[in-house]
Design a protein around this motif. Structure first.
Motif, PDB file in Angstrom:
ATOM      1  N   ALA A 197      -2.280  -6.548  -5.452  1.00 22.65           N
ATOM      2  CA  ALA A 197      -1.587  -6.017  -6.627  1.00 22.65           C
ATOM      3  C   ALA A 197      -1.208  -4.548  -6.418  1.00 22.65           C
ATOM      4  CB  ALA A 197      -2.473  -6.195  -7.859  1.00 22.65           C
ATOM      5  N   LEU A 198      -2.130  -3.760  -5.860  1.00 25.50           N
ATOM      6  CA  LEU A 198      -1.860  -2.324  -5.668  1.00 25.50           C
ATOM      7  C   LEU A 198      -0.752  -2.093  -4.636  1.00 25.50           C
ATOM      8  CD1 LEU A 198      -5.520  -0.952  -5.685  1.00 25.50           C
ATOM      9  CD2 LEU A 198      -3.776  -0.573  -7.431  1.00 25.50           C
ATOM     10  N   LEU A 199      -0.916  -2.718  -3.449  1.00 27.19           N
ATOM     11  CA  LEU A 199       0.048  -2.472  -2.390  1.00 27.19           C
ATOM     12  C   LEU A 199       1.394  -3.137  -2.710  1.00 27.19           C
ATOM     13  CD1 LEU A 199       0.380  -1.007   0.282  1.00 27.19           C
ATOM     14  CD2 LEU A 199      -0.389  -3.086   1.463  1.00 27.19           C
ATOM     15  N   GLY A 200       1.329  -4.289  -3.373  1.00 28.32           N
ATOM     16  CA  GLY A 200       2.574  -4.964  -3.749  1.00 28.32           C
ATOM     17  C   GLY A 200       3.357  -4.158  -4.758  1.00 28.32           C
ATOM     18  N   ALA A 201       2.683  -3.546  -5.751  1.00 24.41           N
ATOM     19  CA  ALA A 201       3.369  -2.708  -6.742  1.00 24.41           C
ATOM     20  C   ALA A 201       3.966  -1.479  -6.086  1.00 24.41           C
ATOM     21  CB  ALA A 201       2.365  -2.323  -7.837  1.00 24.41           C
ATOM     22  N   ALA A 202       3.252  -0.915  -5.100  1.00 26.12           N
ATOM     23  CA  ALA A 202       3.764   0.260  -4.400  1.00 26.12           C
ATOM     24  C   ALA A 202       5.023  -0.094  -3.608  1.00 26.12           C
ATOM     25  CB  ALA A 202       2.690   0.832  -3.485  1.00 26.12           C
ATOM     26  N   HIS A 203       5.009  -1.259  -2.952  1.00 22.45           N
ATOM     27  CA  HIS A 203       6.186  -1.698  -2.225  1.00 22.45           C
ATOM     28  C   HIS A 203       7.336  -1.954  -3.183  1.00 22.45           C
ATOM     29  CE1 HIS A 203       3.650  -2.988   1.422  1.00 22.45           C
ATOM     30  NE2 HIS A 203       4.508  -2.001   1.847  1.00 22.45           N
ATOM     31  N   ALA A 204       7.049  -2.516  -4.362  1.00 21.53           N
ATOM     32  CA  ALA A 204       8.124  -2.801  -5.317  1.00 21.53           C
ATOM     33  C   ALA A 204       8.728  -1.513  -5.855  1.00 21.53           C
ATOM     34  CB  ALA A 204       7.576  -3.663  -6.468  1.00 21.53           C
ATOM     35  N   ALA A 205       7.902  -0.470  -6.045  1.00 22.06           N
ATOM     36  CA  ALA A 205       8.392   0.799  -6.576  1.00 22.06           C
ATOM     37  C   ALA A 205       9.115   1.600  -5.510  1.00 22.06           C
ATOM     38  CB  ALA A 205       7.224   1.604  -7.143  1.00 22.06           C
ATOM     39  N   GLY A 206       8.870   1.317  -4.227  1.00 23.57           N
ATOM     40  CA  GLY A 206       9.515   2.030  -3.149  1.00 23.57           C
ATOM     41  C   GLY A 206       8.999   3.447  -3.010  1.00 23.57           C
ATOM     42  N   GLY A 207       7.836   3.719  -3.516  1.00 22.43           N
ATOM     43  CA  GLY A 207       7.309   5.075  -3.463  1.00 22.43           C
ATOM     44  C   GLY A 207       6.009   5.135  -2.687  1.00 22.43           C
ATOM     45  N   GLU A 208       5.137   5.981  -3.124  1.00 18.16           N
ATOM     46  CA  GLU A 208       3.853   6.188  -2.468  1.00 18.16           C
ATOM     47  C   GLU A 208       2.710   5.786  -3.418  1.00 18.16           C
ATOM     48  OE1 GLU A 208       3.786  10.249  -1.519  1.00 18.16           O
ATOM     49  OE2 GLU A 208       5.343  10.128   0.049  1.00 18.16           O
ATOM     50  N   MET A 209       1.545   5.539  -2.818  1.00 17.78           N
ATOM     51  CA  MET A 209       0.333   5.239  -3.587  1.00 17.78           C
ATOM     52  C   MET A 209      -0.319   6.536  -4.022  1.00 17.78           C
ATOM     53  SD  MET A 209      -1.336   2.142  -1.345  1.00 17.78           S
ATOM     54  CE  MET A 209      -2.640   1.872  -2.513  1.00 17.78           C
ATOM     55  N   THR A 210      -0.708   6.592  -5.209  1.00 12.71           N
ATOM     56  CA  THR A 210      -1.423   7.770  -5.687  1.00 12.71           C
ATOM     57  C   THR A 210      -2.783   7.817  -5.026  1.00 12.71           C
ATOM     58  OG1 THR A 210      -2.412   6.589  -7.537  1.00 12.71           O
ATOM     59  CG2 THR A 210      -0.235   7.564  -7.911  1.00 12.71           C
ATOM     60  N   PRO A 211      -3.412   8.984  -5.009  1.00 12.93           N
ATOM     61  CA  PRO A 211      -4.756   9.055  -4.412  1.00 12.93           C
ATOM     62  C   PRO A 211      -5.746   8.090  -5.089  1.00 12.93           C
ATOM     63  CG  PRO A 211      -3.855  11.240  -4.651  1.00 12.93           C
ATOM     64  CD  PRO A 211      -2.879  10.323  -5.345  1.00 12.93           C
ATOM     65  N   GLY A 212      -5.650   7.937  -6.400  1.00 18.41           N
ATOM     66  CA  GLY A 212      -6.558   7.007  -7.082  1.00 18.41           C
ATOM     67  C   GLY A 212      -6.331   5.585  -6.663  1.00 18.41           C
ATOM     68  N   GLN A 213      -5.070   5.191  -6.550  1.00 21.98           N
ATOM     69  CA  GLN A 213      -4.781   3.828  -6.108  1.00 21.98           C
ATOM     70  C   GLN A 213      -5.255   3.604  -4.675  1.00 21.98           C
ATOM     71  OE1 GLN A 213      -0.535   3.701  -6.733  1.00 21.98           O
ATOM     72  NE2 GLN A 213      -0.743   2.924  -8.862  1.00 21.98           N
ATOM     73  N   TYR A 214      -5.078   4.620  -3.867  1.00 22.16           N
ATOM     74  CA  TYR A 214      -5.526   4.486  -2.478  1.00 22.16           C
ATOM     75  C   TYR A 214      -7.047   4.315  -2.415  1.00 22.16           C
ATOM     76  CZ  TYR A 214      -6.125   5.447   2.482  1.00 22.16           C
ATOM     77  OH  TYR A 214      -6.458   5.344   3.821  1.00 22.16           O
ATOM     78  N   ARG A 215      -7.752   5.124  -3.201  1.00 19.45           N
ATOM     79  CA  ARG A 215      -9.228   4.981  -3.201  1.00 19.45           C
ATOM     80  C   ARG A 215      -9.626   3.574  -3.651  1.00 19.45           C
ATOM     81  NH1 ARG A 215      -8.952  10.212  -5.386  1.00 19.45           N
ATOM     82  NH2 ARG A 215      -9.234   9.353  -7.490  1.00 19.45           N
ATOM     83  N   ASP A 216      -8.931   3.063  -4.695  1.00 15.22           N
ATOM     84  CA  ASP A 216      -9.242   1.699  -5.140  1.00 15.22           C
ATOM     85  C   ASP A 216      -8.961   0.685  -4.039  1.00 15.22           C
ATOM     86  OD1 ASP A 216      -9.974   2.680  -7.593  1.00 15.22           O
ATOM     87  OD2 ASP A 216      -8.025   2.249  -8.549  1.00 15.22           O
ATOM     88  N   PHE A 217      -7.865   0.907  -3.304  1.00 10.76           N
ATOM     89  CA  PHE A 217      -7.538  -0.018  -2.213  1.00 10.76           C
ATOM     90  C   PHE A 217      -8.628   0.001  -1.147  1.00 10.76           C
ATOM     91  CE2 PHE A 217      -5.537  -1.208   1.767  1.00 10.76           C
ATOM     92  CZ  PHE A 217      -4.788  -2.319   1.424  1.00 10.76           C
ATOM     93  N   VAL A 218      -9.012   1.209  -0.765  1.00 13.01           N
ATOM     94  CA  VAL A 218     -10.057   1.327   0.262  1.00 13.01           C
ATOM     95  C   VAL A 218     -11.359   0.669  -0.214  1.00 13.01           C
ATOM     96  CG1 VAL A 218     -11.467   2.965   1.558  1.00 13.01           C
ATOM     97  CG2 VAL A 218      -9.023   3.396   1.273  1.00 13.01           C
ATOM     98  N   GLY A 219     -11.724   0.913  -1.460  1.00 15.07           N
ATOM     99  CA  GLY A 219     -12.948   0.306  -1.984  1.00 15.07           C
ATOM    100  C   GLY A 219     -12.864  -1.205  -2.032  1.00 15.07           C
TER     101      GLY A 219
END
Length: 738
Positions: A197-219
């Motif tokens: 959900a996180l990486l897919g939304a980032a790809h759909a927005a065509g932008g970057e992941m926020t630091p919070g989203q990245y931390r959630d992804f890593v976790g």
């Protein structure tokens, strides 16, 4: 040697059957108790499996479907939030439709469940209520997802997934280890779904992941990998095969490489590290494979048969084997118990029959002089016995044979003794008859009063000796020589018996009924009275009287012979009565043969003789004469006063009623025991008479009185012999048959 652990009194008093049943019941009941425990435990497990099967079918499967649907809707909502275009809107709409169907399935499962969930876990009802609330409240996050840039939109989805997994955690606590392992893999899949959900939304927005989203992804990556690595080794069977196949696909292995690339790129370059198509392909393929593996595992648990051998496991095998053991134990116990009871009961019946019937019957036949076949009466069993019951039965047969041999040997000895008795008695009788004939001749020739007195005493001793010789015949079963055909007054028979005793002068007659005694019973009654009277006089002080009284009763007449001696103890009295009433007598027992003589006489004439205590301290012998031996009273004569039998007739015959002696002697006083006398010098001239009377002879009588007594006795004996030879009753002043 006494038992170390004696049986309770109740058990000791029980029958053989009860003891054997008790003995065999204890182990059978123990086996049944163990089997019952195993059966109850297995039944409880089966019941639990039935409940879990229903829970898996009604709750776990719908919750799993609901979780997957919400996770898919969450990913679609985040993409739609990031880019409001036709593609994301269509994906979001399709995801919401799938979620609504999953919610309906979940509500249907909750309505159909019959198991009390609180019994499985007390917190389950509360958790389910929260899950239902989240399922019914998905419209809120959906509305927020449609708003551009709504960052809080995914919060409602996360809550719904978390509550669904919480319900599964409560159910897994009551389920097997497999359910808990599947829950860990479901949490790992949820972590992968959040990554998508996180990486897919980032790809759909065509932008970057926020630091919070990245931390959630890593976790989420760390949670996914740790849960997967911990759960996979715990899976077994088809479940392990399915999950390993899902994680072993090319897409799953490539997904791990892609995750490493995102982690290495950092928050600012994470979106550019992996192309959107590659991530979408690998992530969705892996999620789908994991969903299928989980669905197959849940369906297998929901469709598992609780009564199958695989479900029951070792406990089921124990129950089945235990049931077989109980059945076999029951069959063996019943068979062994029946056989043992039958053997012991048969042994008991054989022993009782031998002791109560066969052995006494054989002994009676031996005593009656019959010859018995020992092999027929107690046949030996030549079959060897390996069991103790058979050996006891063989031992009983051996004991029976030994007893019969001993009885036969003793009977042979008794037969010899009886023959000796008869031979000695017959010889003694012959000699005594000759001696009595010689005394008769001497009495006729003797003129000296002193000699006549001595001859009288010898005559009395000879009469007593004849009675003892008759006792030997009676003990041996032979009939004595004396017999009467016609009835005799009862008082005369009693007097004759008294006359055959040693201390006849101590005997007093009182109230003898005026009855006639049957001739066939005269000799036996005379002998019986003599035995009892002599016994009474022998065991009482010389200065005390022996009283003989009688009276008629409803069924005959009763005689009482009472002494005033020291009496007998209760044991001695009981022993004497036992000897009198015994069915068999022992000729080898030399003690108290007189009681055995009374036994034989009473049995032959069916008389009842009993010894009892006297009110004077001595013993009273009660003789009952049945009516069949008595006849109507003899002709009326003067009443019988209490007299002292001091002049008995020799050889046991009582004087007859008053009659005139043919020799001119004085008549007998009615009822008395006095013998007739003649007056000295009554027929000579006065001149020849002596001036002074001659001194009395022995016993206080004058020689003339003794002479008159002997003359009367001699004439009486001659008349008695003549009457016996003619077959009639004894004449008056009869001296009795020899």
């Amino acid at each position: 040697m006494p038992a170390r652990f004696p049986l309770p009194e109740r058990l000791r008093s029980k029958s053989i059957r009860a003891k054997v049943v008790t003995l065999l019941t204890v182990p059978v009941v123990s086996v049944m108790a163990l089997w019952g425990h195993a059966a109850v435990t297995t039944a409880s497990q089966i019941s639990d499996k039935e409940q879990l099967k229903e829970v898996n079918s009604a709750l776990v499967t719908p919750i799993s479907r609901f979780t997957v649907a919400v996770q898919g809707e969450r990913a679609a909502a985040m993409k739609y939030r990031a880019a409001h275009d036709a593609t994301t809107r269509q994906d979001f709409t399709e995801a919401t439709d799938r979620t609504d169907k999953a919610v309906d399935s979940l509500n249907a499962g909750l309505r159909s469940i019959s198991t009390d969930l609180a019994d499985l876990d007390a917190s389950l009802p509360g958790r389910i209520q929260k899950l239902k609330f989240s399922a019914d409240s998905l419209s809120g996050p959906r509305q927020k997802a449609k708003a551009w840039g709504g960052a809080e939109a995914i919060g409602g989805y996360d809550t719904a997934v978390r509550r669904a997994l919480s319900v599964r955690a409560g159910l897994a606590a009551a389920d097997s280890d497999t359910a808990r392992t599947l829950l860990q893999l479901a949490r790992a899949r949820d972590a992968l779904s959040r990554q998508d959900a996180l990486l897919g939304a980032a790809h759909a927005a065509g932008g970057e992941m926020t630091p919070g989203q990245y931390r959630d992804f890593v976790g989420d990556v760390a949670v996914q990998r740790s849960l997967t690595e911990a759960a996979l080794p715990d899976l077994t069977g088809r479940d392990a095969t399915g999950f390993r196949a899902a994680l072993g696909t090319t897409g799953a292995q490539d997904l791990s490489h892609v995750q490493d690339m995102v982690l290495a790129a950092g928050a600012w370059r994470a979106v550019d590290a992996v192309p959107a198509g590659r991530w979408q392909s690998d992530a969705q393929g892996t999620l789908t494979a994991l969903d299928k593996a989980e669905s197959r595992a849940i369906d297998a648990a929901a469709g598992a048969e609780p009564y199958s051998l695989s479900s029951l496991g070792s406990s089921g095998i124990a129950v089945i084997l235990g049931l077989l053991g109980v059945i076999v134990s029951l069959l063996l116990s019943v068979r062994i118990g029946r056989g043992l009871v039958a053997d012991l009961t048969g042994l008991r019946d054989t022993a009782l029959d031998m002791a109560a019937t066969r052995l006494p019957a054989s002994m009676r036949r031996i005593h009656n002089g019959e010859n018995i076949d020992l092999d027929k009466e107690a046949p030996l069993d030549e079959t060897p016995h390996s069991d103790e019951v058979g050996q006891v039965g063989a031992a009983l047969t051996t004991v029976q044979r030994a007893a019969l041999r001993a009885v036969a040997d003793r009977a042979a000895v008794l037969t010899g003794v009886s023959g000796v008795y008869v031979s000695l008695a017959r010889r003694s009788q012959v000699l005594l008859h000759r001696q009595l004939d010689l005394l008769d001749a001497m009495e006729r020739r003797t003129e000296d009063p002193t000699d006549l007195e001595d001859l009288f005493r010898v005559d009395h001793l000879t009469t007593r000796m004849r009675r003892h010789a008759e006792s030997l015949l009676i003990l041996s079963g032979s009939a004595p020589g004396r017999a009467w055909r016609n009835p005799v007054p009862l008082i005369d028979a009693i007097r004759a018996g008294i006359a055959e005793t040693a201390d006849f002068d101590r005997v007093q007659l009182q109230d003898i009924p005026e009855l006639l005694l049957a001739g066939s019973a005269v000799a036996d009654v005379v002998h019986l009275v003599a035995e009892l009277t002599e016994n009474a006089s022998s065991f009482s002080p010389p200065h005390t009287p022996v009283v003989v009284r009688g009276e008629p009763v409803g069924a005959g007449a009763c005689l009482e012979i009472e002494d005033r001696g020291l009496g007998m103890s209760d044991e001695a009295l009981a022993d004497a009565n036992a000897r009198i009433h015994a069915a068999d007598i022992d000729l080898l027992d030399s003690r108290k043969l007189g009681l055995f003589v009374v036994n034989r006489l009473a049995e032959r004439q069916r008389l009842d003789v009993t010894l009892r205590r006297s009110v004077y301290g001595g013993v009273t012998a009660v003789v009952f004469i049945p009516q069949r031996l008595l006849e109507a009273p003899f002709p009326q004569r003067a009443a019988t006063p209490t007299v002292k039998a001091d002049r008995p007739t020799p050889r046991g015959s009582a004087p007859a009623p008053a009659a005139q002696s043919p020799q001119g002697l004085e008549s007998l006083a009615p009822g008395t025991g006095e013998l007739p006398r003649r007056v000295r010098q009554a027929s000579i001239s006065p001149e020849l008479r002596e001036s002074t009377p001659a001194p009395d002879g022995p016993g206080g009588r004058s020689p003339e009185a003794a002479r008159a007594t002997m003359t009367s006795l001699s004439s009486g004996r001659r008349r008695a012999r003549a009457a016996r030879e003619e077959g009639g009753p004894a004449a008056p002043n009869d001296g009795g048959p020899r």
